[in-house]
Design an enzyme around this catalytic site. Sequence first.
Site, PDB file in Angstrom:
ATOM      1  N   ASN A   1      67.187  23.095  32.427  1.00  0.00           N
ATOM      2  CA  ASN A   1      67.380  24.421  33.609  1.00  0.00           C
ATOM      3  C   ASN A   1      68.067  25.482  34.539  1.00  0.00           C
ATOM      4  OD1 ASN A   1      64.230  22.539  34.209  1.00  0.00           O
ATOM      5  ND2 ASN A   1      65.356  21.176  35.446  1.00  0.00           N
ATOM      6  N   VAL A   2      69.230  24.813  34.319  1.00  0.00           N
ATOM      7  CA  VAL A   2      70.466  25.873  34.644  1.00  0.00           C
ATOM      8  C   VAL A   2      70.750  27.308  34.038  1.00  0.00           C
ATOM      9  CG1 VAL A   2      72.456  25.862  35.660  1.00  0.00           C
ATOM     10  CG2 VAL A   2      71.296  24.076  36.163  1.00  0.00           C
TER      11      VAL A   2
ATOM     12  N   SER B   1      67.600  23.743  19.009  1.00  0.00           N
ATOM     13  CA  SER B   1      66.998  24.189  20.044  1.00  0.00           C
ATOM     14  C   SER B   1      66.927  25.918  19.289  1.00  0.00           C
ATOM     15  CB  SER B   1      67.190  24.444  21.715  1.00  0.00           C
ATOM     16  OG  SER B   1      67.046  23.079  21.977  1.00  0.00           O
TER      17      SER B   1
ATOM     18  N   CYS C   1      76.322  21.178  42.434  1.00  0.00           N
ATOM     19  CA  CYS C   1      75.171  21.187  43.730  1.00  0.00           C
ATOM     20  C   CYS C   1      75.241  21.570  45.403  1.00  0.00           C
ATOM     21  CB  CYS C   1      73.930  21.381  43.005  1.00  0.00           C
ATOM     22  SG  CYS C   1      74.084  19.600  42.364  1.00  0.00           S
TER      23      CYS C   1
ATOM     24  N   GLN D   1      69.193  14.260  47.617  1.00  0.00           N
ATOM     25  CA  GLN D   1      69.201  15.618  46.735  1.00  0.00           C
ATOM     26  C   GLN D   1      68.333  15.684  45.540  1.00  0.00           C
ATOM     27  OE1 GLN D   1      73.841  14.511  46.135  1.00  0.00           O
ATOM     28  NE2 GLN D   1      73.099  15.818  44.135  1.00  0.00           N
TER      29      GLN D   1
ATOM     30  N   SER E   1      65.694  17.423  40.915  1.00  0.00           N
ATOM     31  CA  SER E   1      65.474  18.599  39.617  1.00  0.00           C
ATOM     32  C   SER E   1      67.351  18.850  39.626  1.00  0.00           C
ATOM     33  CB  SER E   1      65.694  20.002  40.224  1.00  0.00           C
ATOM     34  OG  SER E   1      66.195  20.809  41.241  1.00  0.00           O
ATOM     35  N   GLY E   2      68.110  17.909  39.798  1.00  0.00           N
ATOM     36  CA  GLY E   2      69.845  17.621  39.925  1.00  0.00           C
ATOM     37  C   GLY E   2      69.939  17.090  38.338  1.00  0.00           C
TER      38      GLY E   2
ATOM     39  N   PRO F   1      50.291   2.195  34.827  1.00  0.00           N
ATOM     40  CA  PRO F   1      51.602   2.048  35.197  1.00  0.00           C
ATOM     41  C   PRO F   1      52.750   2.798  35.642  1.00  0.00           C
ATOM     42  CG  PRO F   1      50.324   0.751  33.038  1.00  0.00           C
ATOM     43  CD  PRO F   1      49.612   1.951  33.782  1.00  0.00           C
TER      44      PRO F   1
ATOM     45  N   LYS G   1      82.715  13.281  44.474  1.00  0.00           N
ATOM     46  CA  LYS G   1      82.395  14.526  43.363  1.00  0.00           C
ATOM     47  C   LYS G   1      82.600  15.568  45.085  1.00  0.00           C
ATOM     48  CE  LYS G   1      80.555  14.362  40.098  1.00  0.00           C
ATOM     49  NZ  LYS G   1      79.172  14.624  38.766  1.00  0.00           N
TER      50      LYS G   1
ATOM     51  N   HIS H   1      68.553  21.124  47.453  1.00  0.00           N
ATOM     52  CA  HIS H   1      69.060  19.899  48.314  1.00  0.00           C
ATOM     53  C   HIS H   1      69.275  19.725  49.769  1.00  0.00           C
ATOM     54  CE1 HIS H   1      69.648  18.167  44.279  1.00  0.00           C
ATOM     55  NE2 HIS H   1      71.027  18.684  43.885  1.00  0.00           N
TER      56      HIS H   1
END
Length: 344
Positions: free
Chosen positions: A13-14, A40, A130, A157, A160-161, A182, A214, A242
Amino acid sequence: MGFKIAVAGATGNVGREMLNILSERGFPADEVVALASSRSVGTEVSYGDKTLRVTNLDTYDFSDTDICLMSAGGAVSQKYSPKIGREGCVVIDNSSAWRYDSEVPLIVPEVNADAISMFSKKNIIANPNCSTAQLVVALKPLHDRAKIKRVVVSTYQSVSGAGKDGMDELFNQTRAVFVADPIESKKFTKRIAFNVIPHIDVFMEDGYTKEEWKVLAETKKMLDPKIKVTCTAVRVPVFIGHSESVNIEFENEITADEAREILREAPGCLVVDKHENGGYVTPYECAGEDATYISRIREDATVENGLNIWIVSDNLRKGAALNAVQIAELLVNRGLIKPRKQAA
């Protein structure tokens, strides 16, 4: 001649967001290389109107690369970043691997740009967590004005974090709720769909989680070691963005109106603070935006010189990819690095 840039973790994602932002902001790159693990290799990712084919990080030669934007996780960064740095390429790392190293600058350009001068010790620069990045962007101008004593933060948050797996889990669970399938929880410790989870990262001996620690450690390193910080980090069923509810206690007097004006002029901040329905920003509106949005600015009557504020930001951008690219721009704009091909 422009720079040669590598993005490690380009399929995440980042990493994908880093490629988007490099293109959006017109970073002076003659060549951009997408790197990832061997599984990948060959995957295609977008860079502006171009398509890049992913190369193997393990075998890539960094000897002619100027900057590596590293978003491949802490273990990978621990293994590769020192090697890359020794080859003369500056690593801007998005993981927590180097944030607390005394020889590695931890940078948010709007907050502590001058600290970047020490990058050459290891050729590594750390990107903050983040949730910390957006927090310190808002705190810095207020600290300069009235000196912050104590900060109490509650985070909200987005999934996606936790990466693509976190986003997939929210999507799949939400769909399962509506079709009565389920519900499986793999990425998170409890169901995230239509729920909130007061637990991000591992628990520490004092009962706080690593995510909460953090925020404390990084705020002190970047802003002021004397500031007292306490945090509760919560995962919420939001895909991107966030949010933070922040209570601040100052040494000196500051009013809500003064804070509002200071933040309106502060770099990276955008104040949306009307005392009416919808006169504030939510994570939905901030997705895809670069600014750190600040709303609900008001005085806290329970302490002397106290304020409450609401902070929202796109965690994939300012919380990660955008901040990394801004650090790269800082290196270039201050003349701290030159294109190696040109130098040769």
